[in-house]
Design a protein around this motif. Structure first.
Motif, mmCIF file in Angstrom:
data_model
loop_
_atom_site.group_PDB
_atom_site.id
_atom_site.type_symbol
_atom_site.label_atom_id
_atom_site.label_comp_id
_atom_site.label_asym_id
_atom_site.label_seq_id
_atom_site.Cartn_x
_atom_site.Cartn_y
_atom_site.Cartn_z
ATOM 1 N N LEU A 1 0.839 -1.190 0.000
ATOM 2 C CA LEU A 1 0.000 0.000 0.000
ATOM 3 C C LEU A 1 0.879 1.247 0.000
ATOM 4 C CD1 LEU A 1 -2.306 -1.278 2.871
ATOM 5 C CD2 LEU A 1 -2.828 -1.361 0.429
ATOM 6 N N GLY A 2 0.540 2.197 -0.845
ATOM 7 C CA GLY A 2 1.266 3.461 -0.885
ATOM 8 C C GLY A 2 0.275 4.607 -0.970
ATOM 9 N N ALA A 3 0.597 5.729 -0.343
ATOM 10 C CA ALA A 3 -0.270 6.900 -0.402
ATOM 11 C C ALA A 3 0.588 8.145 -0.286
ATOM 12 C CB ALA A 3 -1.323 6.864 0.718
ATOM 13 N N ALA A 4 0.082 9.248 -0.835
ATOM 14 C CA ALA A 4 0.793 10.519 -0.737
ATOM 15 C C ALA A 4 -0.203 11.660 -0.853
ATOM 16 C CB ALA A 4 1.846 10.632 -1.835
ATOM 17 N N VAL A 5 0.083 12.743 -0.136
ATOM 18 C CA VAL A 5 -0.688 13.980 -0.242
ATOM 19 C C VAL A 5 0.290 15.104 -0.519
ATOM 20 C CG1 VAL A 5 -2.198 15.611 0.924
ATOM 21 C CG2 VAL A 5 -2.480 13.165 1.325
ATOM 22 N N ALA A 6 0.094 15.781 -1.670
ATOM 23 C CA ALA A 6 0.978 16.878 -2.083
ATOM 24 C C ALA A 6 0.278 18.204 -1.838
ATOM 25 C CB ALA A 6 1.343 16.732 -3.560
ATOM 26 N N SER A 7 1.008 19.142 -1.263
ATOM 27 C CA SER A 7 0.497 20.495 -1.030
ATOM 28 C C SER A 7 1.639 21.478 -1.243
ATOM 29 C CB SER A 7 -0.062 20.634 0.388
ATOM 30 O OG SER A 7 1.004 20.645 1.336
ATOM 31 N N GLU A 8 1.346 22.753 -1.064
ATOM 32 C CA GLU A 8 2.393 23.765 -1.242
ATOM 33 C C GLU A 8 3.503 23.629 -0.204
ATOM 34 O OE1 GLU A 8 0.946 27.695 -0.626
ATOM 35 O OE2 GLU A 8 -0.311 27.124 1.076
ATOM 36 N N THR B 1 5.223 17.151 0.372
ATOM 37 C CA THR B 1 4.432 15.931 0.193
ATOM 38 C C THR B 1 4.672 14.991 1.352
ATOM 39 O OG1 THR B 1 4.641 16.143 -2.215
ATOM 40 C CG2 THR B 1 3.921 14.007 -1.367
ATOM 41 N N ARG B 2 3.582 14.537 1.970
ATOM 42 C CA ARG B 2 3.709 13.502 2.990
ATOM 43 C C ARG B 2 3.313 12.170 2.375
ATOM 44 N NH1 ARG B 2 -0.194 15.229 7.863
ATOM 45 N NH2 ARG B 2 1.474 16.777 7.940
ATOM 46 N N ARG B 3 4.045 11.106 2.765
ATOM 47 C CA ARG B 3 3.852 9.791 2.149
ATOM 48 C C ARG B 3 3.546 8.756 3.199
ATOM 49 N NH1 ARG B 3 9.229 8.074 1.633
ATOM 50 N NH2 ARG B 3 10.297 9.806 2.579
ATOM 51 N N MET B 4 2.935 7.679 2.730
ATOM 52 C CA MET B 4 2.589 6.586 3.618
ATOM 53 C C MET B 4 2.871 5.260 2.931
ATOM 54 S SD MET B 4 -1.084 5.777 5.431
ATOM 55 C CE MET B 4 -1.015 7.316 6.330
ATOM 56 N N ILE B 5 3.501 4.345 3.658
ATOM 57 C CA ILE B 5 3.753 2.999 3.158
ATOM 58 C C ILE B 5 2.995 2.023 4.040
ATOM 59 C CG2 ILE B 5 5.897 2.864 4.510
ATOM 60 C CD1 ILE B 5 6.945 0.893 2.436
ATOM 61 N N GLY B 6 2.460 0.972 3.433
ATOM 62 C CA GLY B 6 1.720 -0.008 4.212
ATOM 63 C C GLY B 6 1.736 -1.375 3.566
ATOM 64 N N VAL B 7 1.350 -2.381 4.331
ATOM 65 C CA VAL B 7 1.267 -3.752 3.824
ATOM 66 C C VAL B 7 0.081 -4.446 4.485
ATOM 67 C CG1 VAL B 7 3.749 -3.980 3.399
ATOM 68 C CG2 VAL B 7 2.803 -4.692 5.611
ATOM 69 N N THR B 8 -0.427 -5.468 3.815
ATOM 70 C CA THR B 8 -1.407 -6.382 4.395
ATOM 71 C C THR B 8 -0.876 -7.799 4.241
ATOM 72 O OG1 THR B 8 -3.306 -4.957 3.951
ATOM 73 C CG2 THR B 8 -3.751 -7.289 4.247
ATOM 74 N N ALA B 9 -0.887 -8.562 5.314
ATOM 75 C CA ALA B 9 -0.391 -9.941 5.299
ATOM 76 C C ALA B 9 -1.326 -10.816 6.118
ATOM 77 C CB ALA B 9 1.035 -10.015 5.859
ATOM 78 N N GLN B 10 -1.273 -12.114 5.856
ATOM 79 C CA GLN B 10 -2.120 -13.070 6.561
ATOM 80 C C GLN B 10 -1.295 -13.889 7.556
ATOM 81 O OE1 GLN B 10 -5.249 -15.103 4.207
ATOM 82 N NE2 GLN B 10 -4.185 -14.289 2.419
ATOM 83 N N GLY B 11 -1.986 -14.406 8.543
ATOM 84 C CA GLY B 11 -1.348 -15.265 9.536
ATOM 85 C C GLY B 11 -2.407 -16.090 10.243
#
Length: 335
Positions: free
Chosen positions: A137-144, A147-157
């Motif tokens: 999972l990746g996300a970003a918000v760009a402004s003046e 840019t702030r970013r986010m990294i994520g993952v989903t896994a099973q167990g």
């Protein structure tokens, strides 16, 4: 006589003034499916990904330029897929968000990427190679302001229920008490894991990095944190020896859905002791129940500074910064 051609472009309707001067929080496109190239463990891989892209819409602009979203996304994807360099999911989201913000002339632009990818790992005893599927999972918000970013993952167990295990253990103690003393019973329990019911767990972990951060996090490390937070990892392909090992490990580490969330938070704090306080963390666990018709869910989210403060003091913080708050806070002045 009107000499205008029937095919002449008319005025840009999106730039007209709306009848009600109210800004819109998010306007954009969802369900954009693309093949993208991402960086993976020093190499490059192609992924099937789904993207979402949004901008803020000002109170005096009637609509966003929806056709440009597709152009902007295609342009950024083409740069990554056709170029020599490969990026991380959150970096690609950052690139697209910055391009969209500039072309749409928006105050803010937000992009999320969800990509499924395979990972080979050996079964615990036999070593047989098995392909596991994870979600990046990746996300970003760009402004003046950047840019702030986010990294994520989903896994099973897999999780084993502590409550049912204690109930089974209590009945076993009663029956064993007829033939064994307390010390002998403890030795039996130490040698033989007590039965309980199991769940397949879905763990999701996000880490958000504020504007100007040069920290780089690896999705593989986040997967390890998520899998370790549960009672045991699971494997698509196993020999009998592997099955026995996985089941025994899970029953020796019984965990509630709440335990998994707390262990994932512990994993982030232990693995990344130098991350600053304004980093965002979100842990979510859903367990697919085996003896109930419902599922169970637990979550914890907040700034890393909030989490450290609560862990250090043991006192409940009345407010936990949510993912939406953290994303929406990009480029917006504090009230």
């Amino acid at each position: 006589m009107n000499h205008a051609s029937a095919t002449s472009p008319g005025p840009d309707v999106q730039n007209r003034v709306p009848t009600l001067h109210v800004s819109l929080s998010r306007v954009g496109v969802t369900g954009v499916e693309k093949i993208i190239r991402l960086e993976r463990e020093g190499g490059q891989q192609l992924f099937s990904a789904e993207l979402e892209c949004f901008v803020d819409l000002g109170p005096r602009q009637k609509g966003a330029h929806m056709s440009r979203f597709e152009e902007d996304v295609n342009g950024a994807i083409g740069e990554v897929v056709l170029g020599d360099a490969a990026f991380r999911a959150e970096t690609l989201a950052e690139r697209i968000a910055e391009i969209v913000r500039e072309r749409q002339q928006a105050l803010r632009a937000e992009v999320t990427i969800k990509a499924r990818y395979p990972e080979e790992k050996p079964a615990p005893v036999s070593g047989i190679r098995t392909q596991e599927i994870y979600t990046m999972l990746g996300a970003a918000v760009a402004s003046e302001h950047g840019t702030r970013r986010m990294i994520g993952v989903t896994a099973q167990g897999m999780t084993a229920c502590p409550c049912a295990q204690e109930l089974v253990a209590a009945k076993a103690r009663e029956r064993l008490g007829a033939d064994f003393n307390e010390e002998e019973i403890e030795k039996i329990f130490a040698a033989v894991p007590v039965a309980t019911h199991n769940q397949r767990g879905l763990g999701t972990l996000h880490i958000g990095l504020p504007e100007g951060s040069d920290v780089e996090l690896d999705a593989t490390d986040l997967v390890a944190i998520v899998e370790e937070s549960m009672s045991s990892e699971i494997y698509e392909l196993m020999k009998r020896s592997d099955e026995g090992t996985v089941v025994e490990k899970a029953h020796r580490r019984p965990r509630f859905v709440e335990d998994c969330v707390r262990e994932a938070i512990r994993g982030v704090i232990d693995r990344y002791p130098d991350l600053p306080a304004d980093v965002f963390v979100s842990s979510r666990q859903e367990n697919l129940e085996s003896i109930h018709q419902h599922n169970v869910v637990a979550e914890r989210f907040g700034l890393l500074g909030e989490l450290r403060q609560e862990i250090g003091s043991g006192d409940h913080l009345p407010h936990h910064t949510s993912m939406r708050e953290w994303l929406d806070g990009a480029g917006r002045p504090a009230v």
